[in-house]
Scaffold this active site. Structure first.
Site, PDB file in Angstrom:
ATOM      1  CD  GLU A 142      31.698  43.235  38.534  1.00 14.78           C
ATOM      2  OE1 GLU A 142      31.094  43.574  37.527  1.00 14.78           O
ATOM      3  OE2 GLU A 142      32.674  43.878  38.981  1.00 14.78           O
TER       4      GLU A 142
ATOM      5  CE  LYS B 138      41.056  42.186  39.165  1.00 12.73           C
ATOM      6  NZ  LYS B 138      39.668  42.606  39.408  1.00 12.73           N
TER       7      LYS B 138
ATOM      8  CG  HIS C 136      35.729  46.968  41.891  1.00  7.78           C
ATOM      9  ND1 HIS C 136      35.439  45.985  42.824  1.00  7.78           N
ATOM     10  CD2 HIS C 136      37.060  46.894  41.686  1.00  7.78           C
ATOM     11  CE1 HIS C 136      36.561  45.362  43.150  1.00  7.78           C
ATOM     12  NE2 HIS C 136      37.561  45.892  42.486  1.00  7.78           N
TER      13      HIS C 136
HETATM   14  C1  LIG Z   1      39.148  42.936  40.441  1.00  4.29           C
HETATM   15  C2  LIG Z   1      37.736  43.278  40.299  1.00  4.29           C
HETATM   16  C3  LIG Z   1      36.778  42.555  41.038  1.00  4.29           C
HETATM   17  C4  LIG Z   1      37.136  41.536  42.081  1.00  4.29           C
HETATM   18  O1  LIG Z   1      37.726  42.139  43.192  1.00  4.29           O
HETATM   19  P1  LIG Z   1      37.941  41.324  44.557  1.00  4.29           P
HETATM   20  O2  LIG Z   1      38.604  42.320  45.441  1.00  4.29           O
HETATM   21  O3  LIG Z   1      38.811  40.166  44.251  1.00  4.29           O
HETATM   22  O4  LIG Z   1      36.598  40.913  45.035  1.00  4.29           O
HETATM   23  C5  LIG Z   1      35.447  42.847  40.800  1.00  4.29           C
HETATM   24  N1  LIG Z   1      35.072  43.781  39.904  1.00  4.29           N
HETATM   25  C6  LIG Z   1      35.962  44.494  39.188  1.00  4.29           C
HETATM   26  C7  LIG Z   1      35.478  45.497  38.208  1.00  4.29           C
HETATM   27  C8  LIG Z   1      37.319  44.270  39.369  1.00  4.29           C
HETATM   28  O5  LIG Z   1      38.209  44.996  38.684  1.00  4.29           O
END
Ligand SMILES: *Cc1c(COP(=O)(O)O)cnc(C)c1O
Length: 435
Positions: free
Chosen positions: A272, A67, A195
């Site tokens: 992630e 994303k 996260h």
């Molecule tokens: C948006 C998101 C990420 C990525 O976040 P960053 O701040 O760009 O590293 C990873 N995992 C989940 C579940 C997310 O919603």
């Protein structure tokens, strides 16, 4: 098979840099009236970040968060380097499948999914997906009974309020019930994810969450779930301007992993990362299309030299509805660089920068002291790779800037070395990377 090909980017010959490419495009455009804003994505920067990730978090396998920036050449580069992918929607899964990636390399990391999207995942071989509530488990048991579920837990940050926990994440005291429900529904739970969200400035949140995940692993064994995956999410800083640095986070993660998930514990550890990889890799070149000079009344001297007392509004051909959307929606740190180095004796004027739309919200920056600039001049902005173009719109008929992808020969060689390292078919020995 190669995911990314030379036709996906501009090859930078020895001694030529992404900045050089920007200069070339500006030079060409300056011969004409078509001085549209444009972006240059420096793929060498992404490759460097990847090598740094592998070195700094050696036990963690990255699943790039699509994303954050989903342009095809970039995503193909990740595929080539051997990362997995964090997809949060049907069309993100489609994109990754379309470029030929095995769906085993995808985690569907959205705890609340539309039923038709769950079915889509099932029919396309995507098995790993996250959940944080009972109704989601029921949806999955009816539509994707073979799914391998990952329980997303809430993260604890005593120092700051985390809006992420309002929307997603099971509190620890609900986990036992969820694990039991999964067992009763005959749904396999294989691991735990969390996260920390994008505004996390406290590395201890990662450490605490890893400890919490360990507790949930213990609970899961009571229900005989075969736990084998820990997913530490994203939120790793992507620019040197961020409030915490990547190495600090990595140190907290590594030491917590050694305590709670030591080497040999038979748990795969993934992350992630999104912004970490791409924030600093993109630069915007934007042109001044309009200018309004305001004479100011009282001479409040702010280091403005002896020049006349005035302030200047500049109108640019990209703004909040384009690349600067991250100023509204994310913790962006765009960094302004004047294209032409001003001479130090030039007076500075209080200036503000505005986007091209008719909306008064479309303001990029204010209270800047800048030398006087002209219509047709260029400004450069660094750190515009994450949550920028993906969030932009065509509001008022202004389209997001064109993107040029640049790859140095050295980076390109490293991409091939990386591929050989992860691809078992390639039978590689250990390689040395020199970026
Ligand atoms: C948006 C998101 C990420 C990525 O976040 P960053 O701040 O760009 O590293 C990873 N995992 C989940 C579940 C997310 O919603």
């Amino acid at each position: 098979m190669d995911y990314i090909q030379e036709s996906d980017f501009t090859v930078l010959e020895e001694g030529f840099t992404a900045r050089g490419l920007i200069e070339k495009i500006i030079n060409d455009a300056s011969q004409t009236e078509e001085r549209d804003a444009f972006l240059v994505g420096d793929m060498e920067e992404v490759v460097k970040k990847h090598l740094h990730f592998l070195k700094t978090l050696p036990r963690v396998k990255p699943f790039y968060a699509v994303k954050c920036n989903n342009f095809r050449p970039l995503v193909k580069l990740f595929a080539e380097m051997g990362t997995g992918f964090d997809c949060a929607s049907k069309s993100e899964i489609e994109l990754i499948k379309e470029i030929g990636v095995n769906p085993e390399r995808i985690i569907y990391a959205n705890p609340c999914k539309q039923i038709s999207s769950i079915k889509f995942a099932a029919n396309n071989g995507v098995q790993m997906m996250t959940f944080d509530n009972e109704l989601e488990l029921i949806k999955v048991s009816e539509n994707h009974p073979k799914a391998k579920m990952v329980l997303r837990i809430a993260t604890e940050d005593s120092k700051s309020f985390n809006c992420m926990n309002v929307k997603f994440g099971a509190p620890l005291n609900t986990c036992r019930h969820l694990l039991e429900t999964a067992k009763n529904l005959n749904i396999e739970v294989i691991g735990v994810s969390f996260h920390v969200g994008s505004g996390c400035i406290n590395p201890q949140v990662y450490a605490q969450s890893i400890e919490d995940a360990h507790l949930v692993f213990d609970m899961a064994s009571e229900f005989r779930h075969k736990m084998r995956l820990l997913d530490i999410g994203g939120g790793f800083p992507g620019t040197v301007e961020a409030k915490i640095c990547f190495e600090e986070v990595a140190a907290a993660v590594n030491s917590s992993l050694d305590t709670y998930f030591p080497e040999g514990c038979d748990v795969d550890i993934i992350a992630e990362p999104g912004r970490y990889y791409v924030a600093s890799a993109f630069t915007l070149a934007v042109n001044i299309i309009g200018k309004r000079v305001l004479q100011q009344d009282p001479p409040e001297s702010h280091g403005a030299g002896n020049g006349p007392c005035k302030s200047v509004l500049y109108y640019l051909n990209d703004g909040i509805y384009g690349t600067f959307s991250h100023l509204l929606f994310d913790f962006g740190h765009p960094k302004l660089i004047l294209h032409k180095e001003p001479s130090p004796e030039k007076p500075l004027y209080m200036s503000s920068l505005w986007g091209p739309t008719c909306d008064a919200m479309d303001r990029i920056a204010e209270l800047l002291y800048l030398p006087e600039l002209c219509i047709g001049d260029w400004l450069l902005y660094n750190n515009v790779g994450a949550y920028t173009i993906v969030m932009s719109s065509t509001f008022n008929g202004f389209h997001p800037p064109h993107i040029h992808f640049a790859m140095s020969l050295k980076a390109w060689e490293n991409v091939h070395l990386l591929k050989r390292r992860y691809d078992p078919a390639e039978n590689a020995e250990k390689n040395d990377f020199t970026l």
